[in-house]
Design an enzyme around this catalytic site. Structure first.
Site, PDB file in Angstrom:
ATOM      1  CG  ASP A 283      -9.677  -0.671  -1.702  1.00 48.68           C
ATOM      2  OD1 ASP A 283      -8.477  -0.680  -1.166  1.00 48.68           O
ATOM      3  OD2 ASP A 283     -10.425  -1.716  -0.784  1.00 48.68           O
TER       4      ASP A 283
HETATM    5  C1  NOJ Z   1      -6.740  -2.559   0.141  1.00 49.90           C
HETATM    6  C2  NOJ Z   1      -7.847  -2.682   1.175  1.00 49.90           C
HETATM    7  O1  NOJ Z   1      -9.268  -3.406   0.917  1.00 49.90           O
HETATM    8  C3  NOJ Z   1      -8.029  -1.448   2.250  1.00 49.90           C
HETATM    9  O2  NOJ Z   1      -8.907  -1.679   3.058  1.00 49.90           O
HETATM   10  C4  NOJ Z   1      -6.798  -0.785   2.338  1.00 49.90           C
HETATM   11  O3  NOJ Z   1      -7.156   0.581   2.933  1.00 49.90           O
HETATM   12  C5  NOJ Z   1      -6.086  -0.700   0.988  1.00 49.90           C
HETATM   13  N1  NOJ Z   1      -5.745  -1.719   0.611  1.00 49.90           N
HETATM   14  C6  NOJ Z   1      -4.658   0.192   1.240  1.00 49.90           C
HETATM   15  O4  NOJ Z   1      -3.857  -0.593   1.942  1.00 49.90           O
END
Ligand code: NOJ
Length: 755
Positions: A283
Site C-alpha cells: 500500500d
Molecule cells: C492508500 C489506500 O489504503 C489504498 O486503498 C489506495 O489504493 C492507495 N492509497 C492508492 O491511492
C-alpha cells in the site's frame, strides 16, 4: 463413452493451449530478464505517483520523468486520461534502454468517471451479477482512459462503523463478502486480461485491515487464527480463487509483523497455501511505514518486505534506494529480486503491453464510452438497488406526484456530496442532486419547494477536515436559526416533507474515522423541528457508514438509507421515493443502537451467560440492548413479505448428498417487489464455539403483489464446514438449526442432523 472421450480431449487441448501460452510468456520474460541489469530489475519494482492530479496520500514522488527514462519506474498511478498516460508511456518506450512499458493504476473503486454508489451501498443490492456488471463498466471506462490496473476490490470485512473505510467494502459477512469479491474480480478482469476493456484487479488490503483497533485508521490488528480463518480471510481467498491478478498488502500489523513485511502472510499463506501466482504490491508508503512500526531502518524494512514476498513498492522508493546495497551485503538475494521482477513483467505481458504499450489509450473510445447514456443508466439502476428502507409507516411512501413536497436538508441539493468517498475520477458537477432528480421524475407540474434547513455540521473543525479534496461542508452565511425558520415555513405549507441529511462524503473513507457516529447535532435539531410540524417526514440518509440513528428517526414516517449513491443519486432516489421502483436493499452491515456496543454484528457467539433480563449476571449492558438497531440482512419494502412453511426434505444430511430446504414467500401487500431470501445455519454443538447464525445462501426473488413462491436451497455438508483448532476445514456431525428469513433477526427455523 464417445462423449467422455470428446470432453477429455477438449480438456487436454484447453490445458495444452494454456501451457503453450505460459511457455511463450516464460520464454519472453526470461529473454528480457537476461538483458536486464540489477538496477533495471529493481526499477520495475517501483510504483510511483506524481500526485499532481489526484493525491491519494501525503507523500508524492519527484523527478518522475527522469526516473522513467532511466528505467527506474515499473508503473505509475494518479495519471489519468489518454493524453497524460500517453505522454508517460512515450517516455518509457522511447527513452528507457529496454523500452519496457509502464503499468498505469488508479483507485477505480466504485466506477470510474461514471460513479456508482459506494461499495458498501452496492453490496446492499445482494445482486452479484449487477455488481460484476458495475465492475465491468468501470473497467471499460478506465481502460479507454488509459488505465490498466484498478486498485479494487476492497474486501476487508468490517464490523466497526467508526472506521471510515467501511464505505469501501461489502460489510460484515464473509460469505456475502466472498461472493462479491469474486464478482468484482471477474467484472474487472473479464475473460482475458489482454482484452482492451479489461484490466488488472487488485484485491486489498491484505489482510485484516478492517479490524483496526477502535476503528481508528491504520491502527494495529490483533486477532486469533480461528477468527482470521473463519471470518476475515475468506473474501481474499475467494478473490484469489477467482483469479485476481494482483494483491495489495495492508497498513496494519498481524501477529506483530506489518503485513507488508509479513512472510507468513504473503508467502506461506498467500502463495504457498492458496497458490496465488500474481503480483503483490504494497500500500501507499507501507514499506517505509515499517520504520514507524519499529521494524528497523529503511534498508532493513525494504529487505524484509522483498524477502516476505512483496513485489512492488508503492511510493516509498525503498526498493529503488536500498535493494542493490542489500544485495551486495547479501541481505537479499538476486532470486528475491528476480521473483518480484518476474511478477511485474508477467502482469504487463498478460495485459498485452509488450505487444502494444498504447493498447489502453483510446481517446475515441473514451469520448464515446465514458459517462455514456448507458453507463449512467446502469449507475441509476444499481443505485436504486442499493437503497435500504429502514422504517416505514406503510402509507407515506411512495410519494404522490400530485402532493406538495417540501424538500429540506443540507444534502438535498448538493452536487458535491453525491459521489461518495474514493471517486477520484468522478466529476461532482456531473452528478444529479435530489432536487433535480425529483423534478426529473416528478415531471413539469411537480409542486416542490426546497430549503437547506441546516448545515451538514456547524463545527468548523470537522468542516475543514471534510473539505480537504474540495468543498464538501458548506457552512452557510445565514445563522442556523434563519435557515431553520425558512425550512419550517415551507414544511408547514406542504403535504409531505422529505428531509435529506447525513454525512458529507469525505467524512467517511480513508483517514476518516469518527468516534461519534450519530447524525450531526445541526441535522438532529432540524429533524426534531420538522417532526414537530406534524407533517409526515420522510428522512433520506446519505452516509458512508452505518450511523447511530437512535433518537433521531423515531418521529419519521419513513427512513430511506441511500449511502452516497454516485453520479445518478438524485434520479435514483426520486425513482424510489415516487415508487417507480420498490426498494429492496438489505443491510450488509448492522446499524448499532449506540457507539458503546461496537462491534455489533449478527454472527456473534452466545456467551456462557446468555442475556436474561431477570439475571444480573448475564451478558448485557445497563443502558443499551445487545442487538443492533437495524441488523444485517434487514430492509423493508413498500409491500410486505410473509415467510411460511419451512420444510427440509430430510431431517438427516449425509456427506456427499444434499437436502432441500424450502420456504414459501408471499407478497401480501399492494406493490410488486423484490425480496432477498436468506439462509442461515447454527451448529448446535461444535468444538470451536460457533456464531449463533451464519449466512449460507440467499436468493433475490421478484414477487408480484399477491404472489407466493416456493424458494428452494440445497444444503450440503460442505456448506457446514469451518476451520477447527488445528485450522483444518471440517464439518462436525451433530445437530444444526436451519433458518430462513428476510433478515438475520427474523427467521423460521428447523433442526436437522449432520451424519
Ligand atoms: C492508500 C489506500 O489504503 C489504498 O486503498 C489506495 O489504493 C492507495 N492509497 C492508492 O491511492
Amino acid at each position: 463413452m464417445k462423449k467422455r472421450i470428446l470432453c477429455l480431449s477438449l480438456f487436454v487441448l484447453f490445458f495444452s493451449q494454456i501451457n503453450a501460452q505460459d511457455q511463450k510468456m516464460n520464454a519472453f520474460i526470461n529473454a528480457l530478464m537476461s538483458k536486464m541489469t540489477v538496477d533495471e530489475k529493481i526499477g520495475q519494482l517501483n510504483l510511483i505517483t506524481p500526485g499532481s492530479d489526484i493525491p491519494t496520500g501525503s507523500v508524492v514522488s519527484t523527478n518522475v520523468e527522469k526516473k522513467i527514462a532511466e528505467g527506474n519506474v515499473g508503473g505509475l498511478f494518479g495519471v489519468i486520461g489518454p493524453e497524460k498516460v500517453k505522454q508517460a508511456q512515450d517516455i518509457a518506450v522511447n527513452k528507457s534502454r529496454l523500452k519496457i512499458p509502464l503499468l498505469f493504476g488508479s483507485d477505480v473503486i466504485h466506477g470510474h468517471r461514471t460513479t456508482f454508489p459506494i461499495p458498501l451501498g452496492i453490496s446492499c443490492s445482494w445482486d452479484t451479477a449487477l455488481i460484476r456488471y458495475s465492475a465491468s463498466v468501470a473497467a471499460n471506462e478506465a481502460t479507454a482512459d488509459g488505465l490498466n490496473w484498478a486498485f479494487s476490490p476492497m474486501v476487508d470485512i468490517a464490523r466497526d462503523p467508526r472506521w471510515g473505510r467501511v464505505a469501501e467494502g461489502s460489510g460484515e459477512d464473509p460469505f456475502l463478502g466472498s461472493l462479491i469479491a469474486a464478482a468484482m474480480v471477474k467484472g474487472y478482469q473479464g475473460n482475458s486480461l489482454a482484452d482492451k476493456n479489461t484490466l488488472l484487479a487488485c484485491v486489498k488490503h491484505f489482510a485484516l485491515y478492517g479490524a483496526a483497533e477502535g476503528g481508528r485508521d491504520y491502527n494495529s490488528v490483533d486477532m486469533s487464527k480461528i477468527k482470521m480463518y473463519n471470518e476475515y480471510l475468506p473474501p481474499y481467498k475467494a478473490a484469489v480463487d477467482a483469479g485476481v491478478a494482483t494483491i495489495m498488502s495492508s497498513f496494519n500489523d498481524i501477529d506483530g509483523v506489518p503485513a507488508s513485511g509479513n512472510k507468513w502472510l504473503l508467502t506461506d499463506l498467500l502463495r504457498t497455501k492458496w497458490g496465488f501466482k500474481g503480483m503483490i504490491v504494497s500500500d501507499y508508503t507501507s514499506i517505509g511505514e515499517m520504520v514507524n512500526h519499529r521494524q528497523g531502518d529503511i534498508n532493513q524494512v525494504s529487505a524484509q518486505a522483498i524477502k516476505a514476498g512483496l513485489d512492488m513498492d508503492m511510493v516509498t522508493e525503498g526498493y529503488l534506494g536500498t535493494l542493490k546495497k542489500s544485495l551486495q551485503e547479501k541481505k537479499v538475494s538476486i532470486a528475491d529480486i528476480d521473483r518480484a521482477c518476474i511478477m511485474v513483467l508477467e502482469a504487463k505481458y498478460k495485459l498485452g503491453l509488450f505487444e502494444d504499450p498504447y493498447r489502453y489509450i483510446d481517446a475515441a473510445r473514451a469520448a464515446k464510452e465514458v459517462l455514456s447514456e448507458s453507463n449512467r443508466a446502469a449507475a441509476r439502476k444499481i443505485a436504486r438497488e442499493s437503497f435500504v428502507l429502514l422504517q416505514h409507516d406503510y402509507k407515506t411512501l411512495p410519494l404522490k406526484k400530485s402532493a406538495s413536497i417540501a424538500l429540506i436538508g443540507p444534502l438535498a441539493n448538493d452536487k458535491n456530496n453525491m459521489l461518495g468517498t474514493w471517486a477520484v475520477s468522478g466529476d461532482p458537477q456531473k452528478s444529479i442532486p435530489v432536487l433535480e432528480g425529483m423534478k426529473n421524475v416528478g415531471g413539469a407540474g411537480l409542486n416542490i419547494q426546497f430549503a437547506k434547513g441546516a448545515n451538514i455540521t456547524d463545527d468548523p473543525s470537522l468542516a475543514k477536515q471534510a473539505n480537504v479534496f474540495g468543498l464538501r461542508v458548506d457552512i452557510d452565511k445565514r445563522s442556523p436559526d434563519e435557515m431553520l425558520q425558512e425550512a419550517l415555513s415551507i414544511a408547514k405549507n406542504a403535504d409531505v416533507v422529505v428531509a435529506v441529511v447525513g454525512e458529507a462524503s469525505e467524512l467517511s473513507g480513508e483517514a476518516a474515522s469518527r468516534s461519534d457516529i450519530t447524525l450531526p447535532a445541526s441535522e438532529q435539531k432540524l429533524l426534531k423541528a420538522l417532526y414537530a410540524t406534524g407533517k409526515p417526514v420522510v428522512v433520506v440518509i446519505m452516509s458512508g457508514r452505518p450511523l447511530v440513528l437512535t433518537g433521531a428517526i423515531e418521529g419519521a414516517a419513513a427512513v430511506l438509507q441511500t449511502w452516497h449513491a454516485g453520479t445518478e443519486a438524485g434520479n435514483a432516489i426520486a425513482d424510489v421515493l415516487f415508487g417507480e421502483v420498490n426498494p429492496s436493499g438489505k443491510l450488509t452491515m448492522s446499524f448499532p443502537y449506540s457507539v458503546g456496543q461496537i462491534p455489533v454484528y449478527y454472527s456473534q457467539k452466545r456467551t456462557g451467560r446468555p442475556i436474561d433480563p431477570n439475571n444480573k449476571f448475564s451478558t448485557k449492558y445497563f443502558d443499551a440492548p445487545n442487538e443492533a438497531l437495524f441488523p444485517f440482512g434487514y430492509g423493508l419494502s413498500y409491500t410486505k413479505f410473509v415467510y411460511s412453511d419451512l420444510k427440509l426434505s430430510s431431517s438427516e444430511l449425509v456427506k456427499g448428498k444434499s437436502i432441500e430446504v424450502e420456504v414459501t414467500v408471499s407478497n401480501t401487500g399492494k406493490f410488486d417487489g423484490a425480496e432477498v431470501v436468506q439462509l442461515y445455519t447454527l451448529d448446535k454443538v461444535r468444538s470451536i464455539t460457533p456464531p449463533e447464525k451464519e449466512l449460507k445462501g440467499f436468493q433475490k426473488v421478484y414477487l408480484k403483489a399477491g404472489e407466493s413462491k416456493k424458494i428452494k436451497f440445497a444444503l450440503t455438508e460442505e456448506m457446514l464446514r469451518f476451520y477447527n483448532a488445528a485450522l483444518q476445514f471440517v464439518s462436525e456431525p451433530g445437530e444444526f438449526s436451519v433458518m430462513i428469513g428476510g433478515s438475520s433477526k427474523e427467521v423460521l427455523s428447523k433442526d436437522m442432523v449432520l451424519k
